[in-house]
Motif scaffolding. Structure first.
Motif, mmCIF file in Angstrom:
data_model
loop_
_atom_site.group_PDB
_atom_site.id
_atom_site.type_symbol
_atom_site.label_atom_id
_atom_site.label_comp_id
_atom_site.label_asym_id
_atom_site.label_seq_id
_atom_site.Cartn_x
_atom_site.Cartn_y
_atom_site.Cartn_z
ATOM 1 N N GLU A 199 0.833 -1.199 0.000
ATOM 2 C CA GLU A 199 0.000 0.000 0.000
ATOM 3 C C GLU A 199 0.872 1.256 0.000
ATOM 4 O O GLU A 199 0.585 2.230 -0.702
ATOM 5 C CB GLU A 199 -0.919 0.001 1.222
ATOM 6 C CG GLU A 199 -1.989 -1.084 1.197
ATOM 7 C CD GLU A 199 -2.844 -1.042 2.442
ATOM 8 O OE1 GLU A 199 -2.855 0.005 3.123
ATOM 9 O OE2 GLU A 199 -3.494 -2.057 2.750
ATOM 10 N N GLN A 201 3.866 1.538 -1.166
ATOM 11 C CA GLN A 201 4.500 1.688 -2.465
ATOM 12 C C GLN A 201 3.534 2.292 -3.482
ATOM 13 O O GLN A 201 3.919 3.149 -4.293
ATOM 14 C CB GLN A 201 4.998 0.321 -2.953
ATOM 15 C CG GLN A 201 5.724 0.358 -4.282
ATOM 16 C CD GLN A 201 6.978 1.201 -4.237
ATOM 17 O OE1 GLN A 201 7.531 1.460 -3.187
ATOM 18 N NE2 GLN A 201 7.419 1.668 -5.392
ATOM 19 N N LYS A 202 2.278 1.856 -3.440
ATOM 20 C CA LYS A 202 1.284 2.411 -4.361
ATOM 21 C C LYS A 202 1.089 3.907 -4.111
ATOM 22 O O LYS A 202 0.974 4.703 -5.050
ATOM 23 C CB LYS A 202 -0.045 1.673 -4.198
ATOM 24 C CG LYS A 202 -0.027 0.246 -4.730
ATOM 25 C CD LYS A 202 -1.372 -0.422 -4.517
ATOM 26 C CE LYS A 202 -1.359 -1.858 -5.029
ATOM 27 N NZ LYS A 202 -2.650 -2.546 -4.775
ATOM 28 N N GLN A 205 4.020 5.742 -5.496
ATOM 29 C CA GLN A 205 3.976 5.813 -6.959
ATOM 30 C C GLN A 205 2.979 6.864 -7.421
ATOM 31 O O GLN A 205 3.214 7.579 -8.396
ATOM 32 C CB GLN A 205 3.615 4.441 -7.522
ATOM 33 C CG GLN A 205 4.734 3.418 -7.375
ATOM 34 C CD GLN A 205 4.314 2.037 -7.812
ATOM 35 O OE1 GLN A 205 3.144 1.799 -8.091
ATOM 36 N NE2 GLN A 205 5.263 1.118 -7.863
ATOM 37 N N GLN A 206 1.867 6.977 -6.711
ATOM 38 C CA GLN A 206 0.877 7.998 -7.062
ATOM 39 C C GLN A 206 1.448 9.398 -6.856
ATOM 40 O O GLN A 206 1.224 10.305 -7.654
ATOM 41 C CB GLN A 206 -0.372 7.833 -6.194
ATOM 42 C CG GLN A 206 -1.174 6.566 -6.479
ATOM 43 C CD GLN A 206 -2.318 6.405 -5.504
ATOM 44 O OE1 GLN A 206 -2.746 7.362 -4.871
ATOM 45 N NE2 GLN A 206 -2.815 5.194 -5.370
ATOM 46 N N SER A 210 6.647 6.279 -10.689
ATOM 47 C CA SER A 210 6.889 4.850 -10.556
ATOM 48 C C SER A 210 8.209 4.526 -9.881
ATOM 49 O O SER A 210 8.418 3.415 -9.407
ATOM 50 C CB SER A 210 6.859 4.187 -11.934
ATOM 51 O OG SER A 210 7.855 4.753 -12.771
#
Length: 343
Positions: A199, A201-202, A205-206, A210
């Motif tokens: 979570e 990491q996501k 990235q947002q 990336s």
């Protein structure tokens, strides 16, 4: 007034329409407007704004501050478990030769006891047949008894050492059993931790793309201030590790967590630190903020669950969070618990 009132009473009241036809024009207009607004909001998605990078960073910090204490607790329990297992194995190796000595000595005592019995009977017979004096017989028996007592004293010492080691091992085995349960419980949380890490990491990235990196990993020269000695060596090593990914429980060489990074940096200077933030706090001496120099450890939060390594000029190198990389960061604006100097 009476006439007017009477005339109103004779006016037939209006009845509401019961027609199944269209509603009145004002009502239709209001409903149409509300429907249009609902469609507009649903289509444009303006009902909830997208979080800003700063808001996402705050969420990441909050989530990580819940995760990192668990990670450090795992480091502590798992390290203690491995150490105690090694101690138990060493005790077992010490017990085996001691037990062999006890067994061998017991065999000798049995032989002495049998010999004493035989010598005693023979000597008595000799006294009767050959005229040996009772004093000769007593002297011979006393010598045999002295040998037996000496052997018994030796085995008693070996047996005492064996019993002590066996007692220590029993205590250690109980502790290992307890730590094994704790270790298994923390290992069972690994799936949960990994889900949280995903979570994080996501979110990164947002917010940052990336790569998962936030800004420049080394915005200024590192170390900012270079000094000789062990601290300078540790600071230089930490700077060399900038860019390595954060992985919880890792001590290198490909990835690090926060206490794994400081451990590796000071290992380059020939100083051993244990892989747990609170142990590193205990193993180092306190220093004041005004006395900080490169290589000193900077601890954060009241439970000391995060640590970085000072590199001068108000900067440190640390392994921040999952999905991030070993990087430089300013000390200011962070919940500092204290400063310590290894060595």
């Amino acid at each position: 007034m009476a006439e007017g009132k009477g005339s109103l009473l004779h006016v037939p009241p209006r009845r509401p329409r019961h027609s199944t036809g269209a509603l009145a024009t004002p009502a239709r207009t209001v409903i149409a407007i509300l429907a249009a607004v609902a469609i507009l909001l649903a289509g444009t998605g303006t009902a909830q704004a997208e979080p800003t990078p700063a808001e996402l960073e705050q969420q990441i910090d909050e989530m990580w501050n819940q995760l990192e204490p668990t990670i450090e607790q795992y480091n502590q329990v798992h390290t203690q478990l491995k150490e105690n297992q090694a101690k138990a194995a060493a005790l077992q190796q010490q017990l085996q030769p001691l037990q062999a000595q006890v067994d061998a000595a017991m065999g000798k005592i049995g032989e002495i006891a049998a010999r004493q019995y035989k010598v005693g009977r023979v000597t008595t017979m000799q006294v009767l047949l050959s005229g040996a004096t009772p004093t000769d017989m007593l002297d011979q028996l006393a010598m045999v008894n002295a040998i037996a007592r000496n052997e018994h004293a030796q085995i008693a010492g070996v047996a005492a050492a064996r019993d002590k080691l066996a007692g220590d091992k029993q205590t250690l085995d109980g502790l290992i059993a307890q730590q094994t349960v704790q270790d298994a419980d923390l290992a069972a949380k690994k799936t949960q931790i990994e889900a949280k890490v995903a979570e994080l990491q996501k979110l990164r990235q947002q917010a940052y793309g990336s790569s998962g990196a936030t800004g420049t990993l080394k915005p200024v020269a590192c170390p900012v201030d270079y000094l000789g000695g062990a601290g300078g060596t540790a600071a230089k090593k930490a700077c060399e590790l900038i860019g390595k990914p954060y992985v919880w429980g890792a001590t290198g060489p490909k990835s690090y967590d926060c206490s794994g990074l400081t451990l590796a940096a000071w290992a380059a200077a020939g100083v051993t630190l244990r892989h747990y933030t609170k142990w590193q706090w205990e193993d180092a001496k306190a220093v004041a903020r005004a006395d900080l120099r490169p290589g000193d450890l900077v601890f954060f939060y009241s439970d000391l669950h995060h640590v970085g390594l000072y590199v001068g000029g108000g900067w440190m190198v640390h392994a921040p969070t999952s999905g991030d990389y070993v990087r430089m960061a300013k000390l200011d604006g962070r919940p500092i618990a204290g400063y310590r100097r290894p060595g």
